[in-house]
Motif scaffolding. Structure first.
Motif, PDB file in Angstrom:
ATOM      1  N   PHE A  54       0.834  -1.200   0.000  1.00 43.56           N
ATOM      2  CA  PHE A  54       0.000   0.000   0.000  1.00 43.56           C
ATOM      3  C   PHE A  54       0.874   1.257   0.000  1.00 43.56           C
ATOM      4  CE2 PHE A  54      -0.163  -1.687   4.448  1.00 43.56           C
ATOM      5  CZ  PHE A  54       0.586  -0.708   5.099  1.00 43.56           C
ATOM      6  N   PRO A  55       0.348   2.359  -0.563  1.00 44.73           N
ATOM      7  CA  PRO A  55       1.111   3.605  -0.590  1.00 44.73           C
ATOM      8  C   PRO A  55       1.337   4.126   0.827  1.00 44.73           C
ATOM      9  CG  PRO A  55      -0.860   3.755  -1.967  1.00 44.73           C
ATOM     10  CD  PRO A  55      -0.943   2.480  -1.214  1.00 44.73           C
ATOM     11  N   VAL A  56       2.537   4.608   1.083  1.00 43.47           N
ATOM     12  CA  VAL A  56       2.847   5.104   2.426  1.00 43.47           C
ATOM     13  C   VAL A  56       3.647   6.400   2.346  1.00 43.47           C
ATOM     14  CG1 VAL A  56       4.920   3.648   2.626  1.00 43.47           C
ATOM     15  CG2 VAL A  56       3.801   4.473   4.691  1.00 43.47           C
ATOM     16  N   ILE A  57       3.261   7.329   3.198  1.00 41.48           N
ATOM     17  CA  ILE A  57       4.002   8.573   3.397  1.00 41.48           C
ATOM     18  C   ILE A  57       4.645   8.457   4.766  1.00 41.48           C
ATOM     19  CG2 ILE A  57       3.803  11.066   3.738  1.00 41.48           C
ATOM     20  CD1 ILE A  57       1.335  10.936   1.837  1.00 41.48           C
ATOM     21  N   VAL A  58       5.929   8.757   4.843  1.00 46.05           N
ATOM     22  CA  VAL A  58       6.651   8.657   6.108  1.00 46.05           C
ATOM     23  C   VAL A  58       6.497   9.974   6.865  1.00 46.05           C
ATOM     24  CG1 VAL A  58       8.904   8.308   7.187  1.00 46.05           C
ATOM     25  CG2 VAL A  58       8.272   6.989   5.148  1.00 46.05           C
ATOM     26  N   ASP A  59       5.942   9.877   8.047  1.00 48.39           N
ATOM     27  CA  ASP A  59       5.754  11.029   8.940  1.00 48.39           C
ATOM     28  C   ASP A  59       6.666  10.812  10.145  1.00 48.39           C
ATOM     29  OD1 ASP A  59       4.757  13.321  10.131  1.00 48.39           O
ATOM     30  OD2 ASP A  59       2.852  12.395  10.728  1.00 48.39           O
ATOM     31  N   GLU A  60       7.947  10.984   9.884  1.00 50.48           N
ATOM     32  CA  GLU A  60       8.977  10.598  10.854  1.00 50.48           C
ATOM     33  C   GLU A  60       8.788  11.224  12.234  1.00 50.48           C
ATOM     34  OE1 GLU A  60      13.858  10.288  11.111  1.00 50.48           O
ATOM     35  OE2 GLU A  60      12.910  10.991   9.271  1.00 50.48           O
ATOM     36  N   HIS A  61       8.346  12.471  12.274  1.00 45.63           N
ATOM     37  CA  HIS A  61       8.228  13.167  13.558  1.00 45.63           C
ATOM     38  C   HIS A  61       6.776  13.444  13.962  1.00 45.63           C
ATOM     39  CE1 HIS A  61      12.531  13.512  13.479  1.00 45.63           C
ATOM     40  NE2 HIS A  61      12.459  14.053  12.282  1.00 45.63           N
ATOM     41  N   GLY A  62       5.828  12.891  13.207  1.00 46.39           N
ATOM     42  CA  GLY A  62       4.425  13.041  13.564  1.00 46.39           C
ATOM     43  C   GLY A  62       3.797  14.377  13.206  1.00 46.39           C
ATOM     44  N   SER A  63       4.442  15.170  12.375  1.00 44.88           N
ATOM     45  CA  SER A  63       3.904  16.498  12.050  1.00 44.88           C
ATOM     46  C   SER A  63       2.632  16.427  11.206  1.00 44.88           C
ATOM     47  CB  SER A  63       4.966  17.359  11.369  1.00 44.88           C
ATOM     48  OG  SER A  63       5.425  16.743  10.183  1.00 44.88           O
ATOM     49  N   ILE A  64       2.550  15.467  10.288  1.00 45.07           N
ATOM     50  CA  ILE A  64       1.326  15.315   9.488  1.00 45.07           C
ATOM     51  C   ILE A  64       0.195  14.852  10.397  1.00 45.07           C
ATOM     52  CG2 ILE A  64       0.226  14.069   7.584  1.00 45.07           C
ATOM     53  CD1 ILE A  64       3.057  13.810   6.328  1.00 45.07           C
ATOM     54  N   ALA A  65       0.484  13.907  11.250  1.00 43.96           N
ATOM     55  CA  ALA A  65      -0.526  13.406  12.184  1.00 43.96           C
ATOM     56  C   ALA A  65      -1.070  14.539  13.055  1.00 43.96           C
ATOM     57  CB  ALA A  65       0.064  12.297  13.051  1.00 43.96           C
ATOM     58  N   LYS A  66      -0.211  15.421  13.523  1.00 48.87           N
ATOM     59  CA  LYS A  66      -0.653  16.542  14.357  1.00 48.87           C
ATOM     60  C   LYS A  66      -1.609  17.440  13.593  1.00 48.87           C
ATOM     61  CE  LYS A  66       3.384  16.650  17.306  1.00 48.87           C
ATOM     62  NZ  LYS A  66       4.669  17.290  17.578  1.00 48.87           N
ATOM     63  N   ARG A  67      -1.349  17.659  12.304  1.00 51.19           N
ATOM     64  CA  ARG A  67      -2.233  18.506  11.489  1.00 51.19           C
ATOM     65  C   ARG A  67      -3.630  17.897  11.362  1.00 51.19           C
ATOM     66  NH1 ARG A  67       1.188  19.461   6.366  1.00 51.19           N
ATOM     67  NH2 ARG A  67       3.078  19.008   7.497  1.00 51.19           N
ATOM     68  N   PHE A  68      -3.712  16.578  11.421  1.00 52.22           N
ATOM     69  CA  PHE A  68      -5.004  15.896  11.332  1.00 52.22           C
ATOM     70  C   PHE A  68      -5.601  15.617  12.708  1.00 52.22           C
ATOM     71  CE2 PHE A  68      -3.652  15.227   7.025  1.00 52.22           C
ATOM     72  CZ  PHE A  68      -4.830  15.128   6.307  1.00 52.22           C
ATOM     73  N   GLY A  69      -4.909  16.014  13.761  1.00 54.86           N
ATOM     74  CA  GLY A  69      -5.409  15.784  15.107  1.00 54.86           C
ATOM     75  C   GLY A  69      -5.272  14.348  15.566  1.00 54.86           C
ATOM     76  N   VAL A  70      -4.376  13.599  14.928  1.00 58.21           N
ATOM     77  CA  VAL A  70      -4.175  12.190  15.272  1.00 58.21           C
ATOM     78  C   VAL A  70      -3.151  12.094  16.399  1.00 58.21           C
ATOM     79  CG1 VAL A  70      -3.323   9.964  14.437  1.00 58.21           C
ATOM     80  CG2 VAL A  70      -4.761  11.397  12.958  1.00 58.21           C
TER      81      VAL A  70
END
Length: 107
Positions: A54-70
């Motif tokens: 499956f396609p994967v984007i690496v969010d090494e430091h969690g910055s993308i997750a923080k933008r989504f409130g994850v």
């Protein structure tokens, strides 16, 4: 519809879901975000070792997750064809549950 799935290589629940996410990615649009799972090479090695495609984007430091409130993984969002969140769920989801949400979001 699109499945946006946040997961981590170190997450035991995510490992239970990974084959379902891989199967869904063969028939639906899927983007996954590997949150706090190391550098791209580490995530790539994990994908290879577990036969995942499956396609994967690496969010090494969690910055993308923080933008989504994850704040915890796994977390899944199903977006409708207009890009609006139709469903959001934290925790384990069955393959059929995710497929149903994708189908409903496409209606």
């Amino acid at each position: 519809p699109l499945l946006l799935h946040f997961w981590a290589t170190w997450c035991g629940i995510c490992k239970l879901e990974q084959n379902s996410i891989d199967d869904i990615s063969k028939t639906h649009k899927v983007i996954t975000i590997a949150m706090n799972s190391g550098a791209a090479a580490e995530v790539s090695r994990f994908m290879t070792n577990n036969s995942l495609s499956f396609p994967v984007i690496v969010d090494e430091h969690g910055s993308i997750a923080k933008r989504f409130g994850v704040s915890a993984v796994p977390t899944s969002f199903v977006l409708d064809p207009n890009g609006k969140v139709a469903f959001a769920e934290m925790g384990y989801s069955t393959e059929w549950g995710l497929r149903l949400r994708l189908w409903l979001a496409g209606q």
